[in-house]
Design a protein around this motif. Sequence first.
Motif, PDB file in Angstrom:
ATOM      1  N   MET A   1       0.839  -1.163   0.000  1.00  0.00           N
ATOM      2  CA  MET A   1       0.000   0.000   0.000  1.00  0.00           C
ATOM      3  C   MET A   1       0.887   1.229   0.000  1.00  0.00           C
ATOM      4  N   VAL A   2       0.471   2.241  -0.733  1.00  0.00           N
ATOM      5  CA  VAL A   2       1.223   3.484  -0.809  1.00  0.00           C
ATOM      6  C   VAL A   2       0.274   4.639  -0.479  1.00  0.00           C
ATOM      7  N   ALA A   3       0.764   5.593   0.319  1.00  0.00           N
ATOM      8  CA  ALA A   3      -0.015   6.791   0.653  1.00  0.00           C
ATOM      9  C   ALA A   3       0.841   8.009   0.352  1.00  0.00           C
ATOM     10  N   TYR A   4       0.254   8.997  -0.341  1.00  0.00           N
ATOM     11  CA  TYR A   4       0.965  10.219  -0.700  1.00  0.00           C
ATOM     12  C   TYR A   4       0.368  11.411   0.042  1.00  0.00           C
ATOM     13  N   PHE A   5       1.247  12.328   0.468  1.00  0.00           N
ATOM     14  CA  PHE A   5       0.827  13.544   1.154  1.00  0.00           C
ATOM     15  C   PHE A   5       1.566  14.723   0.537  1.00  0.00           C
ATOM     16  N   ASP A   6       0.830  15.763   0.172  1.00  0.00           N
ATOM     17  CA  ASP A   6       1.437  16.973  -0.364  1.00  0.00           C
ATOM     18  C   ASP A   6       1.815  17.893   0.786  1.00  0.00           C
ATOM     19  N   LEU A   7       3.098  18.209   0.858  1.00  0.00           N
ATOM     20  CA  LEU A   7       3.612  19.079   1.911  1.00  0.00           C
ATOM     21  C   LEU A   7       4.498  20.169   1.303  1.00  0.00           C
ATOM     22  N   PRO A   8       3.978  20.978   0.379  1.00  0.00           N
ATOM     23  CA  PRO A   8       4.827  21.985  -0.256  1.00  0.00           C
ATOM     24  C   PRO A   8       5.322  23.018   0.749  1.00  0.00           C
ATOM     25  N   GLY A   9       6.576  23.375   0.606  1.00  0.00           N
ATOM     26  CA  GLY A   9       7.161  24.386   1.471  1.00  0.00           C
ATOM     27  C   GLY A   9       7.576  23.886   2.835  1.00  0.00           C
ATOM     28  N   VAL A  10       7.516  22.588   3.065  1.00  0.00           N
ATOM     29  CA  VAL A  10       7.908  22.003   4.352  1.00  0.00           C
ATOM     30  C   VAL A  10       9.241  21.295   4.167  1.00  0.00           C
ATOM     31  N   SER A  11      10.189  21.560   5.056  1.00  0.00           N
ATOM     32  CA  SER A  11      11.473  20.859   4.962  1.00  0.00           C
ATOM     33  C   SER A  11      11.341  19.488   5.632  1.00  0.00           C
TER      34      SER A  11
END
Length: 111
Positions: A1-11
């Motif tokens: 299983m794969v889960a993606y999370f968008d975290l733009p601008g986060v180091s």
Amino acid sequence: MVAYFDLPGVSAEDVDITIERNIVTIRAERRPARQEDDEVIVDERAYGIFTRQVFLGDSMELNKMTADYARGELCLTIPVSEKAKPRRIEVQTSDQEPRQVTASATEGGAR
């Protein structure tokens, strides 16, 4: 299983992943890139701490989960437990001829 999370601008240093029972919690903090004396005309990003939680079934191998973070996208890879994977059960056959079974009364009055 794969889960993606968008975290733009986060180091990557500002991303924290914890597991408790079958709940995966992603905690991240986005900090402003601007300097104290910058004059900001437009700023469309929210800043601060935010969390996401994913509730997973008991069929996941959470102790084998991996996390990869690149270009503002966090990818969690969680293997499915071997016992939860579909498997084939082989059917065995018995080529015996049917036989007649007879019942008889036993002594002592058993009913």
